[in-house]
Design a protein around this motif. Sequence first.
Motif, PDB file in Angstrom:
ATOM      1  N   ILE A  37       0.831  -1.205   0.000  1.00  0.00           N
ATOM      2  CA  ILE A  37       0.000   0.000   0.000  1.00  0.00           C
ATOM      3  C   ILE A  37       0.867   1.257   0.000  1.00  0.00           C
ATOM      4  O   ILE A  37       0.591   2.234  -0.728  1.00  0.00           O
ATOM      5  CB  ILE A  37      -0.938  -0.004   1.224  1.00  0.00           C
ATOM      6  CG1 ILE A  37      -1.940  -1.151   1.115  1.00  0.00           C
ATOM      7  CG2 ILE A  37      -1.684   1.325   1.341  1.00  0.00           C
ATOM      8  CD1 ILE A  37      -2.799  -1.334   2.353  1.00  0.00           C
ATOM      9  N   THR A  38       1.940   1.233   0.792  1.00  0.00           N
ATOM     10  CA  THR A  38       2.805   2.410   0.874  1.00  0.00           C
ATOM     11  C   THR A  38       3.528   2.650  -0.450  1.00  0.00           C
ATOM     12  O   THR A  38       3.705   3.800  -0.872  1.00  0.00           O
ATOM     13  CB  THR A  38       3.826   2.240   2.008  1.00  0.00           C
ATOM     14  OG1 THR A  38       3.140   1.913   3.217  1.00  0.00           O
ATOM     15  CG2 THR A  38       4.599   3.525   2.232  1.00  0.00           C
ATOM     16  N   ILE A  39       3.958   1.579  -1.109  1.00  0.00           N
ATOM     17  CA  ILE A  39       4.601   1.737  -2.416  1.00  0.00           C
ATOM     18  C   ILE A  39       3.639   2.371  -3.414  1.00  0.00           C
ATOM     19  O   ILE A  39       4.011   3.260  -4.200  1.00  0.00           O
ATOM     20  CB  ILE A  39       5.112   0.370  -2.921  1.00  0.00           C
ATOM     21  CG1 ILE A  39       6.316  -0.087  -2.085  1.00  0.00           C
ATOM     22  CG2 ILE A  39       5.491   0.448  -4.393  1.00  0.00           C
ATOM     23  CD1 ILE A  39       6.794  -1.486  -2.399  1.00  0.00           C
ATOM     24  N   ILE A  40       2.389   1.925  -3.395  1.00  0.00           N
ATOM     25  CA  ILE A  40       1.387   2.513  -4.300  1.00  0.00           C
ATOM     26  C   ILE A  40       1.200   3.996  -4.002  1.00  0.00           C
ATOM     27  O   ILE A  40       1.151   4.840  -4.918  1.00  0.00           O
ATOM     28  CB  ILE A  40       0.054   1.759  -4.174  1.00  0.00           C
ATOM     29  CG1 ILE A  40       0.207   0.321  -4.667  1.00  0.00           C
ATOM     30  CG2 ILE A  40      -1.053   2.473  -4.947  1.00  0.00           C
ATOM     31  CD1 ILE A  40      -1.007  -0.539  -4.424  1.00  0.00           C
ATOM     32  N   LEU A  41       1.123   4.334  -2.719  1.00  0.00           N
ATOM     33  CA  LEU A  41       0.947   5.738  -2.351  1.00  0.00           C
ATOM     34  C   LEU A  41       2.186   6.573  -2.692  1.00  0.00           C
ATOM     35  O   LEU A  41       2.070   7.761  -3.034  1.00  0.00           O
ATOM     36  CB  LEU A  41       0.642   5.842  -0.850  1.00  0.00           C
ATOM     37  CG  LEU A  41      -0.675   5.213  -0.396  1.00  0.00           C
ATOM     38  CD1 LEU A  41      -0.830   5.320   1.113  1.00  0.00           C
ATOM     39  CD2 LEU A  41      -1.859   5.887  -1.092  1.00  0.00           C
ATOM     40  N   ARG A  42       3.361   5.967  -2.599  1.00  0.00           N
ATOM     41  CA  ARG A  42       4.574   6.696  -2.970  1.00  0.00           C
ATOM     42  C   ARG A  42       4.612   6.959  -4.463  1.00  0.00           C
ATOM     43  O   ARG A  42       5.058   8.031  -4.914  1.00  0.00           O
ATOM     44  CB  ARG A  42       5.810   5.877  -2.559  1.00  0.00           C
ATOM     45  CG  ARG A  42       6.148   5.958  -1.086  1.00  0.00           C
ATOM     46  CD  ARG A  42       6.789   7.295  -0.727  1.00  0.00           C
ATOM     47  NE  ARG A  42       8.002   7.510  -1.480  1.00  0.00           N
ATOM     48  CZ  ARG A  42       8.205   8.539  -2.290  1.00  0.00           C
ATOM     49  NH1 ARG A  42       7.266   9.462  -2.455  1.00  0.00           N
ATOM     50  NH2 ARG A  42       9.350   8.682  -2.962  1.00  0.00           N
ATOM     51  N   GLU A  43       4.157   5.987  -5.245  1.00  0.00           N
ATOM     52  CA  GLU A  43       4.156   6.177  -6.697  1.00  0.00           C
ATOM     53  C   GLU A  43       3.199   7.293  -7.116  1.00  0.00           C
ATOM     54  O   GLU A  43       3.399   7.943  -8.133  1.00  0.00           O
ATOM     55  CB  GLU A  43       3.771   4.867  -7.394  1.00  0.00           C
ATOM     56  CG  GLU A  43       4.815   3.757  -7.269  1.00  0.00           C
ATOM     57  CD  GLU A  43       6.107   4.108  -7.987  1.00  0.00           C
ATOM     58  OE1 GLU A  43       6.051   4.826  -9.005  1.00  0.00           O
ATOM     59  OE2 GLU A  43       7.176   3.681  -7.509  1.00  0.00           O
ATOM     60  N   THR A  44       2.153   7.487  -6.358  1.00  0.00           N
ATOM     61  CA  THR A  44       1.203   8.563  -6.653  1.00  0.00           C
ATOM     62  C   THR A  44       1.552   9.849  -5.919  1.00  0.00           C
ATOM     63  O   THR A  44       0.759  10.791  -5.919  1.00  0.00           O
ATOM     64  CB  THR A  44      -0.216   8.129  -6.255  1.00  0.00           C
ATOM     65  OG1 THR A  44      -0.226   7.747  -4.869  1.00  0.00           O
ATOM     66  CG2 THR A  44      -0.673   6.943  -7.103  1.00  0.00           C
ATOM     67  N   GLU A  45       2.733   9.864  -5.261  1.00  0.00           N
ATOM     68  CA  GLU A  45       3.265  11.038  -4.569  1.00  0.00           C
ATOM     69  C   GLU A  45       2.335  11.562  -3.481  1.00  0.00           C
ATOM     70  O   GLU A  45       2.219  12.775  -3.267  1.00  0.00           O
ATOM     71  CB  GLU A  45       3.571  12.159  -5.577  1.00  0.00           C
ATOM     72  CG  GLU A  45       4.656  11.789  -6.571  1.00  0.00           C
ATOM     73  CD  GLU A  45       5.035  12.965  -7.456  1.00  0.00           C
ATOM     74  OE1 GLU A  45       4.369  14.020  -7.347  1.00  0.00           O
ATOM     75  OE2 GLU A  45       5.981  12.831  -8.240  1.00  0.00           O
ATOM     76  N   VAL A  46       1.673  10.630  -2.795  1.00  0.00           N
ATOM     77  CA  VAL A  46       0.866  11.043  -1.647  1.00  0.00           C
ATOM     78  C   VAL A  46       1.774  11.466  -0.495  1.00  0.00           C
ATOM     79  O   VAL A  46       1.474  12.418   0.243  1.00  0.00           O
ATOM     80  CB  VAL A  46      -0.058   9.883  -1.214  1.00  0.00           C
ATOM     81  CG1 VAL A  46      -0.793  10.222   0.090  1.00  0.00           C
ATOM     82  CG2 VAL A  46      -1.048   9.567  -2.323  1.00  0.00           C
ATOM     83  N   PHE A  47       2.916  10.774  -0.338  1.00  0.00           N
ATOM     84  CA  PHE A  47       3.902  11.132   0.688  1.00  0.00           C
ATOM     85  C   PHE A  47       5.041  11.909   0.030  1.00  0.00           C
ATOM     86  O   PHE A  47       5.629  11.463  -0.961  1.00  0.00           O
ATOM     87  CB  PHE A  47       4.466   9.871   1.363  1.00  0.00           C
ATOM     88  CG  PHE A  47       3.507   9.188   2.287  1.00  0.00           C
ATOM     89  CD1 PHE A  47       3.392   9.590   3.609  1.00  0.00           C
ATOM     90  CD2 PHE A  47       2.709   8.158   1.833  1.00  0.00           C
ATOM     91  CE1 PHE A  47       2.506   8.957   4.469  1.00  0.00           C
ATOM     92  CE2 PHE A  47       1.825   7.529   2.681  1.00  0.00           C
ATOM     93  CZ  PHE A  47       1.717   7.926   4.000  1.00  0.00           C
ATOM     94  N   LYS A  48       5.372  13.025   0.614  1.00  0.00           N
ATOM     95  CA  LYS A  48       6.503  13.818   0.110  1.00  0.00           C
ATOM     96  C   LYS A  48       6.952  14.784   1.198  1.00  0.00           C
ATOM     97  O   LYS A  48       6.235  15.019   2.185  1.00  0.00           O
ATOM     98  CB  LYS A  48       6.108  14.584  -1.144  1.00  0.00           C
ATOM     99  CG  LYS A  48       4.849  15.417  -1.026  1.00  0.00           C
ATOM    100  CD  LYS A  48       4.441  15.992  -2.362  1.00  0.00           C
ATOM    101  CE  LYS A  48       3.116  16.764  -2.262  1.00  0.00           C
ATOM    102  NZ  LYS A  48       2.716  17.333  -3.572  1.00  0.00           N
ATOM    103  N   GLY A  49       8.147  15.302   1.025  1.00  0.00           N
ATOM    104  CA  GLY A  49       8.666  16.276   1.981  1.00  0.00           C
ATOM    105  C   GLY A  49       8.908  15.669   3.351  1.00  0.00           C
ATOM    106  O   GLY A  49       9.444  14.576   3.503  1.00  0.00           O
ATOM    107  N   GLU A  50       8.468  16.420   4.379  1.00  0.00           N
ATOM    108  CA  GLU A  50       8.680  15.990   5.770  1.00  0.00           C
ATOM    109  C   GLU A  50       7.864  14.742   6.128  1.00  0.00           C
ATOM    110  O   GLU A  50       8.166  14.052   7.107  1.00  0.00           O
ATOM    111  CB  GLU A  50       8.323  17.126   6.729  1.00  0.00           C
ATOM    112  CG  GLU A  50       9.391  18.189   6.880  1.00  0.00           C
ATOM    113  CD  GLU A  50       9.610  18.975   5.593  1.00  0.00           C
ATOM    114  OE1 GLU A  50       8.617  19.158   4.835  1.00  0.00           O
ATOM    115  OE2 GLU A  50      10.745  19.386   5.322  1.00  0.00           O
ATOM    116  N   GLU A  51       6.830  14.450   5.361  1.00  0.00           N
ATOM    117  CA  GLU A  51       6.037  13.242   5.628  1.00  0.00           C
ATOM    118  C   GLU A  51       6.862  11.973   5.439  1.00  0.00           C
ATOM    119  O   GLU A  51       6.596  10.950   6.063  1.00  0.00           O
ATOM    120  CB  GLU A  51       4.809  13.214   4.707  1.00  0.00           C
ATOM    121  CG  GLU A  51       3.821  14.348   4.980  1.00  0.00           C
ATOM    122  CD  GLU A  51       2.720  14.408   3.943  1.00  0.00           C
ATOM    123  OE1 GLU A  51       2.848  13.684   2.920  1.00  0.00           O
ATOM    124  OE2 GLU A  51       1.757  15.159   4.139  1.00  0.00           O
TER     125      GLU A  51
END
Length: 389
Positions: free
Chosen positions: A109-123
């Motif tokens: 799930i986290t890989i999918i969210l990373r690919e869609t750039e949901v997590f970025k910066g300080e997150e």
Amino acid sequence: MHEFSRRLIVRILLIALFSVIAIVAAKLLGGLIPFGLGDRIGADAVDHILSIIANSMLTVTTFSLTVMVASHRSVSSLWTPRAHQILLEDTTTHTVLATFVGAYLYAVITIILRETEVFKGEELVVLFFVTLLIVALIVLAIIRWISHLELLGSLIETASRTEERARNAYALRCDYPSLGGKPFNSAAIEDLTPVIADRTGYVQQIYQDLLQDAAEKADGEIHLAVQVGGFVHRGEVLGWVRGDCAEGLTRNVSIGSLRNYVQDPGFSILNLTEIAQRALSPGINDPGTAVDMTRRIARVLLGHEVAKGPREILHDRLYVPDLNRVDLMRESLGAIARAGTGHPEVVVALNGSLDVLSKHPDRQIVEGARILRDALGRAETRDPLDLSG
């Protein structure tokens, strides 16, 4: 609910839910990280760790499931099929497998969210530390799993777990012979209404508090005809009631295709007996295991005794048959005696256990020991091993 919570799928779903919660928490806590700290922990570090978790956990989970299935089959074929139920409730196996599956879902799930750039910066900083926590849980689960595999499915562990279940259930039935109710008396049911069983199976468990509540609401009484562990056919009398509480009786007495360990010490002791009988079969010829099972059964019977004097009545409107210890000994030690009379070491172990049991404070245990000792004496003179008393 307790039985449902001990299923493997429940723990997997719970750990998966915690994984989703961890992802959401990482997203929400990202705003608390000081600006600029995210530059020190790059996205590549998080992505690399997540990729390792996703690839390894799928392999580890598949391997662990294979080991679990093989252990279950081994226990069923080598010892007794009934012991399979104990492995189905193995919380260590469930927790470890749930941790592996949960970690895999977290990584995917986290890989999918990373690919869609949901997590970025300080997150990403929060996500990095949450991922490290997941890695630590995986390491602990692997260590626990390796330690658990040393004895999983072995005779030592299977017999020890079965004996523990027998000891707990037998202690319950000694402290509360009628499960907190009053002893069943056939002379007290003449004017009562019979309740017919609506299904066929074993009486797995009775829910005393709910039966008491149903009887109190109807200002009546409930007399259970069948012991826990007994088999009842559809159309047979399940019990008798005074007042309008027939529905409460049928609803709060669990009837199923398999026996239950909680209130039925005879089921656990039956498992130990079957292990001994299988060991004494000509194809296996392992009297040492039969001796061990004999002594385990004796240890269970010697561990507790029915309290003398007035009983503690927790459910004064409920009447339940007492545990028959004589029948319990006939079905366990008596069965081992029938199969083991040709093995001197088994006979010696049986005589030794029966000598000690004959001095037990419980009259029924003493009577059962007398019957079995007489039967063994007749068997040694080549008379049929008759356990009728």
